[in-house]
Design a protein around this motif. Structure first.
Motif, PDB file in Angstrom:
ATOM      1  N   SER A  41      37.542 -58.692 -11.809  1.00 29.86           N
ATOM      2  CA  SER A  41      36.807 -57.436 -11.953  1.00 29.86           C
ATOM      3  C   SER A  41      37.791 -56.314 -11.640  1.00 29.86           C
ATOM      4  N   ARG A  42      37.403 -55.111 -11.966  1.00 30.04           N
ATOM      5  CA  ARG A  42      38.301 -53.978 -11.742  1.00 30.04           C
ATOM      6  C   ARG A  42      37.560 -52.852 -11.045  1.00 30.04           C
ATOM      7  N   ALA A  43      38.298 -52.163 -10.203  1.00 29.30           N
ATOM      8  CA  ALA A  43      37.765 -50.976  -9.532  1.00 29.30           C
ATOM      9  C   ALA A  43      37.666 -49.850 -10.558  1.00 29.30           C
ATOM     10  N   GLU A  44      37.027 -48.779 -10.197  1.00 31.31           N
ATOM     11  CA  GLU A  44      36.860 -47.646 -11.115  1.00 31.31           C
ATOM     12  C   GLU A  44      38.189 -47.135 -11.643  1.00 31.31           C
ATOM     13  N   LYS A  45      39.238 -47.183 -10.825  1.00 31.23           N
ATOM     14  CA  LYS A  45      40.551 -46.701 -11.263  1.00 31.23           C
ATOM     15  C   LYS A  45      41.340 -47.760 -12.019  1.00 31.23           C
ATOM     16  N   GLY A  46      40.722 -48.928 -12.258  1.00 27.27           N
ATOM     17  CA  GLY A  46      41.362 -49.965 -13.056  1.00 27.27           C
ATOM     18  C   GLY A  46      42.131 -51.014 -12.268  1.00 27.27           C
ATOM     19  N   CYS A  47      42.171 -50.896 -10.944  1.00 27.41           N
ATOM     20  CA  CYS A  47      42.881 -51.880 -10.130  1.00 27.41           C
ATOM     21  C   CYS A  47      42.142 -53.214 -10.161  1.00 27.41           C
ATOM     22  N   ARG A  48      42.902 -54.297 -10.296  1.00 26.71           N
ATOM     23  CA  ARG A  48      42.305 -55.625 -10.249  1.00 26.71           C
ATOM     24  C   ARG A  48      41.743 -55.877  -8.853  1.00 26.71           C
ATOM     25  N   LEU A  49      40.592 -56.555  -8.807  1.00 26.09           N
ATOM     26  CA  LEU A  49      39.983 -56.934  -7.531  1.00 26.09           C
ATOM     27  C   LEU A  49      39.733 -58.437  -7.542  1.00 26.09           C
ATOM     28  N   TYR A  50      40.236 -59.107  -6.530  1.00 26.63           N
ATOM     29  CA  TYR A  50      40.123 -60.553  -6.428  1.00 26.63           C
ATOM     30  C   TYR A  50      39.241 -60.921  -5.249  1.00 26.63           C
ATOM     31  N   GLY A  51      38.451 -61.960  -5.420  1.00 30.77           N
ATOM     32  CA  GLY A  51      37.556 -62.424  -4.371  1.00 30.77           C
ATOM     33  C   GLY A  51      38.058 -63.692  -3.714  1.00 30.77           C
ATOM     34  N   PRO A  52      37.216 -64.289  -2.889  1.00 27.16           N
ATOM     35  CA  PRO A  52      37.596 -65.502  -2.167  1.00 27.16           C
ATOM     36  C   PRO A  52      37.962 -66.667  -3.090  1.00 27.16           C
ATOM     37  N   MET A  53      37.260 -66.806  -4.219  1.00 29.64           N
ATOM     38  CA  MET A  53      37.572 -67.901  -5.140  1.00 29.64           C
ATOM     39  C   MET A  53      38.987 -67.755  -5.695  1.00 29.64           C
ATOM     40  N   GLU A  54      39.346 -66.550  -6.117  1.00 31.62           N
ATOM     41  CA  GLU A  54      40.684 -66.329  -6.663  1.00 31.62           C
ATOM     42  C   GLU A  54      41.751 -66.560  -5.592  1.00 31.62           C
ATOM     43  N   ARG A  55      41.451 -66.167  -4.371  1.00 32.18           N
ATOM     44  CA  ARG A  55      42.399 -66.398  -3.268  1.00 32.18           C
ATOM     45  C   ARG A  55      42.632 -67.896  -3.077  1.00 32.18           C
ATOM     46  N   ARG A  56      41.558 -68.693  -3.141  1.00 32.92           N
ATOM     47  CA  ARG A  56      41.700 -70.149  -2.994  1.00 32.92           C
ATOM     48  C   ARG A  56      42.499 -70.734  -4.148  1.00 32.92           C
ATOM     49  N   ILE A  57      42.276 -70.240  -5.356  1.00 35.46           N
ATOM     50  CA  ILE A  57      43.014 -70.754  -6.514  1.00 35.46           C
ATOM     51  C   ILE A  57      44.503 -70.470  -6.364  1.00 35.46           C
ATOM     52  N   VAL A  58      44.848 -69.238  -5.998  1.00 33.20           N
ATOM     53  CA  VAL A  58      46.261 -68.879  -5.824  1.00 33.20           C
ATOM     54  C   VAL A  58      46.881 -69.736  -4.716  1.00 33.20           C
ATOM     55  N   ALA A  59      46.162 -69.921  -3.619  1.00 36.02           N
ATOM     56  CA  ALA A  59      46.674 -70.744  -2.517  1.00 36.02           C
ATOM     57  C   ALA A  59      46.851 -72.194  -2.951  1.00 36.02           C
ATOM     58  N   PHE A  60      45.969 -72.696  -3.800  1.00 36.65           N
ATOM     59  CA  PHE A  60      46.064 -74.065  -4.319  1.00 36.65           C
ATOM     60  C   PHE A  60      47.269 -74.213  -5.243  1.00 36.65           C
ATOM     61  N   CYS A  61      47.514 -73.208  -6.078  1.00 33.70           N
ATOM     62  CA  CYS A  61      48.575 -73.288  -7.085  1.00 33.70           C
ATOM     63  C   CYS A  61      49.971 -73.035  -6.519  1.00 33.70           C
ATOM     64  N   ALA A  62      50.076 -72.229  -5.478  1.00 29.27           N
ATOM     65  CA  ALA A  62      51.390 -71.836  -4.963  1.00 29.27           C
ATOM     66  C   ALA A  62      52.283 -73.018  -4.615  1.00 29.27           C
ATOM     67  N   PRO A  63      51.809 -74.023  -3.847  1.00 30.31           N
ATOM     68  CA  PRO A  63      52.703 -75.141  -3.541  1.00 30.31           C
ATOM     69  C   PRO A  63      53.073 -75.965  -4.775  1.00 30.31           C
ATOM     70  N   LEU A  64      52.153 -76.064  -5.733  1.00 29.40           N
ATOM     71  CA  LEU A  64      52.455 -76.778  -6.974  1.00 29.40           C
ATOM     72  C   LEU A  64      53.580 -76.081  -7.731  1.00 29.40           C
ATOM     73  N   ALA A  65      53.492 -74.760  -7.799  1.00 28.22           N
ATOM     74  CA  ALA A  65      54.509 -73.983  -8.505  1.00 28.22           C
ATOM     75  C   ALA A  65      55.870 -74.092  -7.817  1.00 28.22           C
ATOM     76  N   ARG A  66      55.874 -74.101  -6.492  1.00 30.85           N
ATOM     77  CA  ARG A  66      57.146 -74.169  -5.753  1.00 30.85           C
ATOM     78  C   ARG A  66      57.920 -75.442  -6.048  1.00 30.85           C
TER      79      ARG A  66
END
Length: 83
Positions: A41-66
């Protein structure tokens, strides 16, 4: 691009998500581009906004990518995990 919506109460800007997960901003955008992350989703000024689900996905993917395991197939698995 996702719809412009009001800020989520739990919304994190991309910089804050980067800081919390240790994943750089360009990588987070790449995860969105290849479908690992849903379009945020995006804030009124267009900034991306991430929630808890996206945070978990990024945390899950980071070690795989490394260790070189985040391939297109890995991206599909991560996307399936969020379903």
């Amino acid at each position: 691009m996702g719809a412009i919506t009001g800020p989520r109460a739990d919304g994190l800007a991309i910089g804050k998500l980067s800081q919390l997960t240790g994943v750089n901003i360009e990588t987070i955008r790449y995860y969105e581009k290849i479908g690992v992350l849903p379009v945020p989703s995006r804030a009124e000024k267009g900034c991306r906004l991430y929630g808890p689900m996206e945070r978990r996905i990024v945390a899950f993917c980071a070690p795989l990518a490394r260790v070189g395991l985040l391939t297109r197939r890995g991206a599909r698995l991560a996307a399936a995990r969020r379903s």
